[in-house]
Design an enzyme around this catalytic site. Structure first.
Site, PDB file in Angstrom:
ATOM      1  N   GLU A 118       1.848  -9.370   4.500  1.00  0.00           N
ATOM      2  CA  GLU A 118       0.855  -9.286   5.578  1.00  0.00           C
ATOM      3  C   GLU A 118       0.295 -10.667   5.907  1.00  0.00           C
ATOM      4  O   GLU A 118       0.073 -11.487   5.014  1.00  0.00           O
ATOM      5  CB  GLU A 118      -0.323  -8.366   5.204  1.00  0.00           C
ATOM      6  CG  GLU A 118       0.039  -6.916   5.012  1.00  0.00           C
ATOM      7  CD  GLU A 118       0.354  -6.176   6.289  1.00  0.00           C
ATOM      8  OE1 GLU A 118       0.144  -6.742   7.390  1.00  0.00           O
ATOM      9  OE2 GLU A 118       0.819  -5.032   6.187  1.00  0.00           O
ATOM     10  N   THR A 119       0.058 -10.872   7.191  1.00  0.00           N
ATOM     11  CA  THR A 119      -0.699 -12.018   7.673  1.00  0.00           C
ATOM     12  C   THR A 119      -1.852 -11.481   8.502  1.00  0.00           C
ATOM     13  O   THR A 119      -1.651 -10.641   9.383  1.00  0.00           O
ATOM     14  CB  THR A 119       0.169 -12.946   8.532  1.00  0.00           C
ATOM     15  OG1 THR A 119       1.200 -13.512   7.713  1.00  0.00           O
ATOM     16  CG2 THR A 119      -0.652 -14.076   9.133  1.00  0.00           C
TER      17      THR A 119
END
Length: 265
Positions: free
Chosen positions: A44-45
């Site tokens: 995830e970003t």
């Protein structure tokens, strides 16, 4: 663009789940955010933008798609804001206008997430074969998360799973992932779990907070207690504490900042 790498749900570098936290100084469209997330390559970003005071918009992208809700990237974003501002509490608003309330609690960060229901479901045998699971105690489905939940008998079996990810992604459609869980064989924890999501992200998420929107309630009913300690038995491992309070789940965890820099746009 100021960018940080943070290891979430751990107090050790190179453990837990790495997330990138981006603070854009210009408007970014979804395509740009998706390209950045794919370039970074973490599960995830997070992209956070201040609305006013301690209130921020937050969006989450895996290398493949936008994810409405993510626990470890929320924790990572909170760690950055608590480290770079004087705020004692934060409110995030996600893409679905869900409000996430965050506060400091001693050396940990406490996150308030919604609680989602699960329902009975059928699971294809080829999915179980791909996971390497021979027997399941219970199977549920979280419509909000599009995640299948499978309980198996042994925490040791859970830790030893070596899924065939090509076969797994071809075994089912229309889901984001499969969560496999078991009661703990360690007195320090109540349950263990692992999360596989080649459909929407990486093969395996090292430590997953967002699944506590339904997993905590599942184990609260099974164990008849409202405060739980969870262990994610992935290669990197990770831990968190959770508490069910009516229609909310509180997730407590730690995080470590490992990199600070600038992403060139």
């Amino acid at each position: 663009m100021k960018t940080y790498f943070v290891d979430s749900f751990t107090n050790e570098k190179f453990k837990g789940n790495p997330a990138a936290v981006c603070l854009p100084n210009i408007e970014l469209n979804a395509e740009s955010m998706q390209n950045i997330a794919a370039e970074i390559g973490f599960s995830e970003t997070a992209f956070i933008k201040q609305i006013k005071d301690n209130t921020y918009n937050i969006r989450f992208f895996s290398p493949k798609t936008e994810i409405p809700l993510c626990g470890h990237a929320t924790l990572a974003s909170s760690k950055i804001l608590f480290s770079t501002t004087s705020f004692e509490s934060i409110k995030f608003i996600n893409i679905n206008n869900v409000e996430l309330f965050i506060e400091k609690e001693a050396d940990k960060i406490k996150m308030q997430f919604p609680v989602y229901e699960t329902e009975e479901t059928e699971v294809p045998q080829k999915l179980l074969d791909a996971l390497g699971v021979s027997e399941i105690l219970e199977k549920r489905y979280s419509p909000n998360n599009k995640i299948i939940l499978l309980e198996i008998e042994s925490a040791r079996e859970l830790a030893d799973l070596k899924p065939d990810f090509t076969a797994l992604v071809n075994s089912h459609t229309g889901i984001n992932g499969v969560l496999v869980t078991a009661v703990s064989d360690n007195e320090n924890f109540d349950f263990h779990y692992r999360y596989f999501w080649p459909w929407a992200g990486t093969d395996e998420d090292p430590v997953t907070g967002g699944v506590q929107t339904f997993l905590t309630k599942y184990w609260v009913k099974k164990l008849n207690k409202t405060k739980l300690n969870a262990f994610q038995s992935s290669l990197r491992t990770g831990t968190m504490s959770t508490e069910l309070v009516q229609d909310k789940v509180y997730i407590l965890g730690e995080a470590v900042i490992v990199l600070e820099g600038n992403f060139i746009l």
